[in-house]
Design an enzyme around this catalytic site. Structure first.
Site, PDB file in Angstrom:
ATOM      1  N   ILE A  34       0.832  -1.196   0.000  1.00 57.99           N
ATOM      2  CA  ILE A  34       0.000   0.000   0.000  1.00 57.99           C
ATOM      3  C   ILE A  34       0.869   1.248   0.000  1.00 57.99           C
ATOM      4  CG2 ILE A  34      -1.738   1.314   1.271  1.00 57.99           C
ATOM      5  CD1 ILE A  34      -2.766  -1.372   2.379  1.00 57.99           C
ATOM      6  N   ASP A  47      10.756   3.101   6.624  1.00 55.20           N
ATOM      7  CA  ASP A  47      10.401   1.722   6.933  1.00 55.20           C
ATOM      8  C   ASP A  47      11.684   1.014   7.355  1.00 55.20           C
ATOM      9  OD1 ASP A  47       9.730  -0.999   6.952  1.00 55.20           O
ATOM     10  OD2 ASP A  47       8.223  -0.736   5.381  1.00 55.20           O
ATOM     11  N   ARG A  52      -4.432   1.270  10.946  1.00 48.91           N
ATOM     12  CA  ARG A  52      -5.151   0.809  12.129  1.00 48.91           C
ATOM     13  C   ARG A  52      -5.317   1.983  13.079  1.00 48.91           C
ATOM     14  NH1 ARG A  52      -6.555  -2.773   9.577  1.00 48.91           N
ATOM     15  NH2 ARG A  52      -6.406  -5.021   9.925  1.00 48.91           N
ATOM     16  N   ASP A  72      -9.470   7.020   8.136  1.00 51.35           N
ATOM     17  CA  ASP A  72     -10.391   5.940   7.781  1.00 51.35           C
ATOM     18  C   ASP A  72     -10.528   4.946   8.923  1.00 51.35           C
ATOM     19  OD1 ASP A  72     -12.055   4.523   5.810  1.00 51.35           O
ATOM     20  OD2 ASP A  72     -10.480   2.994   5.855  1.00 51.35           O
ATOM     21  N   GLU A 107     -14.082   1.116  17.070  1.00 52.27           N
ATOM     22  CA  GLU A 107     -14.978   1.029  15.913  1.00 52.27           C
ATOM     23  C   GLU A 107     -16.107   0.052  16.226  1.00 52.27           C
ATOM     24  OE1 GLU A 107     -12.693   0.060  12.452  1.00 52.27           O
ATOM     25  OE2 GLU A 107     -11.455   1.849  12.586  1.00 52.27           O
ATOM     26  N   HIS A 115     -13.816   3.265   7.947  1.00 55.34           N
ATOM     27  CA  HIS A 115     -12.991   2.074   7.715  1.00 55.34           C
ATOM     28  C   HIS A 115     -13.479   1.318   6.473  1.00 55.34           C
ATOM     29  CE1 HIS A 115     -10.324  -1.114   9.906  1.00 55.34           C
ATOM     30  NE2 HIS A 115     -10.071  -1.050   8.599  1.00 55.34           N
ATOM     31  N   ALA A 150     -11.055  -0.156   1.676  1.00 57.98           N
ATOM     32  CA  ALA A 150     -10.929  -1.328   0.796  1.00 57.98           C
ATOM     33  C   ALA A 150     -12.261  -1.782   0.220  1.00 57.98           C
ATOM     34  CB  ALA A 150     -10.282  -2.485   1.566  1.00 57.98           C
TER      35      ALA A 150
END
Length: 323
Positions: free
Chosen positions: A152, A171, A232, A256, A261, A280, A283
């Protein structure tokens, strides 16, 4: 005896269709909790948003695979599954395009102030002057820091590069030799945050990244910066983010995902003009869901045939199943 697959929530009719074509019994759950009677009968479990713990595994004597629909497996005890000789798999690579596009959409919406501008006009008496009072930000020439350079993150970087943005990547597990030339790798998270006009989070879920972005990290960002989170909710300390937005430590956020949640009633983030939010559903496209359904089933069929699932996340001993 027919092999049996139990799906806690309805992940789509295509899953049932593909499994029944292969002679499997399909059990549809109530969408809320794991039902013990169905769990005891199943050879494969599609857990939805439920936790898969040691206690759950002890009640599933036939279980061979936990096939997660989606990418996040933070609610699955993978070491416990391995001890019980149970495969764990997900549907990686099926939704990264949708999530990356959603990330860009959120960035654009935040930069162009689309939420407050639209709200000012969507009234019985449109507030034209208020709508026109909001100024927006050009992406061209701005710096986007991409935190997490998996599928992603790399896709987001590619799309943002088309806007002539400067791309900084962070990263600690990334291979610098594989990074595209247009991504400048930051040595530390702090460096990536300090340099960015926009920060987008794409780290793998797990306790190691809980509260990765807290008050101290938010204070390192520019006052004009916008934070985007489609990974997340727990990666960002929500209380610290609310304080940072309220006190103009950063300029805005596009979210998102949330710590809790469904999002709780009167969450302050949803009352702020400088926050754009979606439920959320990054996707949630027909294309991504179809790919995920087919991959979810492919993982199950491979495990049931004694093969390694294409997107296995562990290496259980394929010997005697634990009682």
């Amino acid at each position: 005896m027919k092999r049996c697959v139990y799906s806690v929530i309805d992940e789509g009719e295509r899953i049932r269709q593909l499994l029944e074509e292969q002679g499997y019994e399909f059990l549809q759950g109530d969408g809320k909790t794991i039902e013990e009677e169905k769990l005891a009968r199943c050879d494969a479990l599609i857990p939805g948003k439920c936790y898969v713990t040691e206690e759950v595994l002890q009640k599933a004597p036939r279980l061979q695979i936990v096939s997660k629909f989606g990418v996040g497996v933070d609610k699955i005890d993978i070491p416990a599954c391995t001890r019980h000789n149970v495969w764990v798999s997900n549907t990686a690579l099926t939704n990264y395009i949708a999530v990356a596009e959603h990330t860009i959409a959120l960035m654009l919406a935040a930069a162009k102030k689309l939420y407050p501008v639209s709200c000012a006009l969507h009234k019985q008496q449109p507030d034209w002057d208020r709508a026109k009072s909001y100024s927006s930000i050009e992406l061209n020439g701005k710096t986007l820091s991409v935190i997490g350079l998996g599928n992603i993150g790399r896709r987001v970087a590619s799309l943002a590069h088309a806007f002539d943005m400067k791309i900084v990547g962070y990263d600690p597990y990334a291979d610098s030799r594989k990074a595209p030339a247009y991504i400048t790798l930051a040595a530390t998270l702090e460096d990536a945050l300090a340099e960015a006009d926009f920060v987008t989070l794409h780290v793998a879920g797990g306790e190691s990244v809980r509260n990765m972005i807290d008050a101290s990290k938010l204070a390192m960002m520019k006052r004009e910066a916008i934070l985007i989170n489609t990974t997340r909710g727990f990666v960002v300390n929500e209380a610290d983010l609310i304080d940072a937005l309220s006190n103009h430590v950063i300029a805005g956020a596009a979210l998102d995902v949330f710590e809790t949640e469904p999002v709780r009633e009167a969450n302050p983030l949803l009352l702020m003009d400088n926050v754009i939010a979606t439920p959320h559903n990054a996707a949630n496209t027909p294309d991504a869901r179809l790919r995920s359904q087919e991959q979810c089933v492919r993982n199950i069929l491979c495990a049931m045939n004694g093969e390694r699932p294409p997107f296995a996340l562990n290496n259980p001993e394929r010997g005697q199943k634990d009682a």
